[in-house]
Design a protein around this motif. Structure first.
Motif, short mmCIF file in Angstrom:
data_model
loop_
_atom_site.label_atom_id
_atom_site.label_comp_id
_atom_site.label_asym_id
_atom_site.label_seq_id
_atom_site.Cartn_x
_atom_site.Cartn_y
_atom_site.Cartn_z
N ALA A 67 0.80 -1.22 0.00
CA ALA A 67 0.00 0.00 0.00
C ALA A 67 0.84 1.27 0.00
O ALA A 67 0.28 2.38 -0.04
CB ALA A 67 -0.93 0.02 1.23
N ARG A 70 0.05 4.41 -4.10
CA ARG A 70 -1.23 4.17 -4.74
C ARG A 70 -1.71 5.45 -5.40
O ARG A 70 -1.69 6.51 -4.80
CB ARG A 70 -2.27 3.69 -3.73
CG ARG A 70 -3.62 3.33 -4.36
CD ARG A 70 -4.56 2.70 -3.34
NE ARG A 70 -5.07 3.66 -2.39
CZ ARG A 70 -6.19 4.38 -2.59
NH1 ARG A 70 -6.87 4.25 -3.70
NH2 ARG A 70 -6.59 5.24 -1.68
N VAL A 99 -6.01 -2.61 -1.49
CA VAL A 99 -6.03 -1.32 -0.81
C VAL A 99 -6.78 -0.36 -1.72
O VAL A 99 -6.50 -0.26 -2.93
CB VAL A 99 -4.61 -0.81 -0.47
CG1 VAL A 99 -3.74 -0.72 -1.71
CG2 VAL A 99 -4.69 0.54 0.24
N THR A 100 -7.78 0.31 -1.16
CA THR A 100 -8.61 1.21 -1.96
C THR A 100 -9.26 2.23 -1.04
O THR A 100 -9.22 2.09 0.18
CB THR A 100 -9.70 0.41 -2.71
OG1 THR A 100 -10.41 1.28 -3.58
CG2 THR A 100 -10.67 -0.26 -1.75
N ASP A 101 -9.83 3.27 -1.62
CA ASP A 101 -10.60 4.22 -0.83
C ASP A 101 -11.78 3.50 -0.20
O ASP A 101 -12.40 2.63 -0.83
CB ASP A 101 -11.10 5.37 -1.71
CG ASP A 101 -9.96 6.16 -2.33
OD1 ASP A 101 -9.07 6.59 -1.58
OD2 ASP A 101 -9.97 6.34 -3.57
N ASP A 102 -12.11 3.87 1.02
CA ASP A 102 -13.23 3.22 1.69
C ASP A 102 -14.54 3.70 1.08
O ASP A 102 -14.71 4.88 0.79
CB ASP A 102 -13.21 3.55 3.19
CG ASP A 102 -14.29 2.81 3.94
OD1 ASP A 102 -14.48 1.61 3.68
OD2 ASP A 102 -14.97 3.44 4.78
N ARG A 130 -7.45 5.69 8.46
CA ARG A 130 -7.19 6.95 7.77
C ARG A 130 -5.71 6.97 7.43
O ARG A 130 -4.86 7.02 8.32
CB ARG A 130 -7.60 8.14 8.62
CG ARG A 130 -9.12 8.29 8.70
CD ARG A 130 -9.55 9.74 8.85
NE ARG A 130 -9.13 10.31 10.11
CZ ARG A 130 -9.87 10.33 11.21
NH1 ARG A 130 -11.07 9.80 11.19
NH2 ARG A 130 -9.42 10.88 12.32
N ARG A 153 -6.97 10.14 4.92
CA ARG A 153 -8.13 9.78 4.10
C ARG A 153 -8.52 8.34 4.42
O ARG A 153 -7.66 7.47 4.56
CB ARG A 153 -7.77 9.91 2.62
CG ARG A 153 -8.88 9.62 1.65
CD ARG A 153 -8.33 9.62 0.23
NE ARG A 153 -9.36 9.35 -0.75
CZ ARG A 153 -10.02 10.28 -1.43
NH1 ARG A 153 -9.72 11.55 -1.25
NH2 ARG A 153 -10.95 9.95 -2.31
N ARG A 154 -9.81 8.09 4.52
CA ARG A 154 -10.27 6.74 4.85
C ARG A 154 -9.93 5.78 3.73
O ARG A 154 -10.32 5.98 2.57
CB ARG A 154 -11.78 6.75 5.08
CG ARG A 154 -12.20 7.35 6.42
CD ARG A 154 -13.71 7.52 6.46
NE ARG A 154 -14.40 6.25 6.31
CZ ARG A 154 -15.01 5.61 7.30
NH1 ARG A 154 -14.95 6.09 8.53
NH2 ARG A 154 -15.66 4.49 7.09
N GLU A 155 -9.19 4.73 4.09
CA GLU A 155 -8.83 3.70 3.12
C GLU A 155 -9.18 2.34 3.68
O GLU A 155 -9.14 2.11 4.89
CB GLU A 155 -7.34 3.77 2.76
CG GLU A 155 -6.96 5.05 2.02
CD GLU A 155 -5.55 5.01 1.47
OE1 GLU A 155 -4.96 3.91 1.39
OE2 GLU A 155 -5.02 6.09 1.12
N SER A 156 -9.51 1.46 2.78
CA SER A 156 -9.91 0.09 3.14
C SER A 156 -8.79 -0.86 2.73
O SER A 156 -8.41 -0.91 1.56
CB SER A 156 -11.21 -0.28 2.43
OG SER A 156 -11.58 -1.60 2.70
#
Length: 426
Positions: A67, A70, A99-102, A130, A153-156
């Motif tokens: 991650a 990205r 790994v991506t934006d939530d 975050r 930033r919220r990431e999943s």
């Protein structure tokens, strides 16, 4: 839960943290320690207790490193078989790292794609954090997503363990398909406000400039569109089409720039391919002056739930009442659409009331109550799609079964000749 298991899990996480302190450079140590604790915070204790500390450490470090970089607005996905020799940690399963934006629907959609590949899911680690990145997008730190500090930033992050895949090409296909599905999720979530605005705008236009249709049909149709917009339909895609003539047959031409969600236009696409593939008799229905088309799409959803997409078409008319195109919405009815009484749902309430009236039974009688129960419990997808005449025939057929021990099959053919629906009563 066994206290011994909880204690064992906590000890293994602390041992993994100890490896961070022993192996990671001081300037990176604190961030990785926070990440590791957050990574396994919501994993079931029995799953943590079953792992070696080195494998816990290795899995978290692997995901952190993956991650590190990205591009904004794009998911990163990979699948691999970790081994001590190559990766410094091991698993008996194939590991999928994401790994991506939530955003909504991530877990459901990834799980669906894993299942579509015929794989069993053995572990799903899904911390939402975050992420603090520098100007070039390099991951520097993480804080819990619910921390009071407004950072990052919220990431999943998703660590998914599935049946071991020996074929490298099969692993690449899995990763590519998951990345494609995540693209569908992103498109649907990003465009949801615009799709909802389209739905509400259509309802408003039907009231301000109603097409020349029967008032009752128009009123129920407009109410149904408003009902969809009131959190009863998970909007996944929208596109506007013009009805045109192609070699003497009707065709649906895409209005450029109108595609939203999973119906965003592909490069070079000008016509609705799904409509062009229909038989001539089905395509001719495009000219019929009716407000709504309610059916199933011919593709399964890649977002949220694995069922076939629900299709709602709202026809467009010129001032003379001729059909000139359609607004097409695809998505999935929400749970409340299935649990609410048909008497509270536009279109269904009229359909049910007309069937009861035409069945010739007294509403308060035993037969009347039985018929109402049949209609209330009729498979909801079928109730949305079936015509009134066919519903009357099926409902009275079910009613006549009574308490007799007989089998009865009811078959409904899709008006567009794409499928048949079968209901077996025993």
């Amino acid at each position: 839960m066994d206290t011994k298991v909880r204690t064992g899990a906590a000890e293994r996480i602390e041992q993994a943290v100890g490896l961070v302190k022993a192996r990671i450079a001081p300037e990176r140590r604190a961030a990785l320690e926070r990440f590791l604790r957050e990574y396994f915070r919501q994993v079931a204790p029995e799953d943590v207790d079953a792992r070696e500390p080195g494998d816990l450490y290795g899995a978290a470090l692997s995901h952190w490193n993956f991650a590190r970089r990205r591009d904004p607005g794009r998911a990163r996905v990979r699948a691999f078989n970790p081994s001590l020799e190559e990766h410094g940690w091991q698993s008996t399963h194939t590991v999928l790292e994401v790994v991506t934006d939530d955003m909504p629907f991530l877990v459901d959609s990834v799980t669906m794609e894993v299942n579509r590949h015929g794989l069993t899911l053995h572990l799903f680690v899904h911390p939402i954090v975050r992420a603090v990145r520098d100007a070039s997008g390099v991951l520097e730190d993480v804080v819990p997503y619910d921390a009071p500090v407004n950072l990052g930033r919220r990431e999943s992050f998703m660590h998914v363990e599935v049946d071991r895949i020996a074929d490298p090409d099969a692993m690449m296909r899995l990763a590519a398909d998951v990345e494609r599905v995540l693209g569908d999720v992103r498109a649907a979530v990003e465009d949801w406000p615009k799709m909802l605005a389209q739905l509400r705008g259509i309802a408003a236009d039907l009231e301000k400039a109603p097409p020349p249709l029967a008032p009752a049909e128009l009123a129920e149709g407009r109410a149904f569109v408003e009902w969809l917009a009131d959190n009863h339909f998970t909007l996944l895609g929208y596109r506007c089409h013009d009805l045109v003539e192609l070699d003497g047959a009707p065709g649906l031409q895409i209005v450029p720039g109108s595609g939203l969600g999973i119906l965003r236009e592909a490069p070079g696409a000008t016509m609705s391919q799904s409509f062009s593939a229909l038989p001539a008799e089905a395509r001719a229905r495009a000219r019929v002056p009716e407000l709504l088309i309610i059916t199933k799409g011919n593709a399964r959803s890649t977002v949220h739930r694995p069922g076939y997409l629900d299709y709602v078409g709202v026809k467009r008319f010129d001032p003379e009442g001729r059909v000139i195109g359609e607004h097409r919405f695809v998505g999935l009815y929400t749970s409340t659409a299935y649990s609410s009484s048909p008497a509270t749902i536009p279109l269904l309430r009229t359909k049910v009331a007309n069937v009861v009236a035409r069945a010739g039974v007294s509403p308060g009688s035993h037969a009347g109550k039985a018929l109402l129960n049949i209609l209330e419990t009729y498979p909801r997808d079928e109730l949305f799609q079936i015509g009134e005449e066919e519903l009357l025939e099926n409902a009275t057929g079910i009613l006549h079964l009574g308490d007799r021990q007989r089998f009865r099959l009811f078959v409904r053919r899709d008006p567009f000749d794409r499928f048949v629906s079968c209901l077996m009563y025993a």
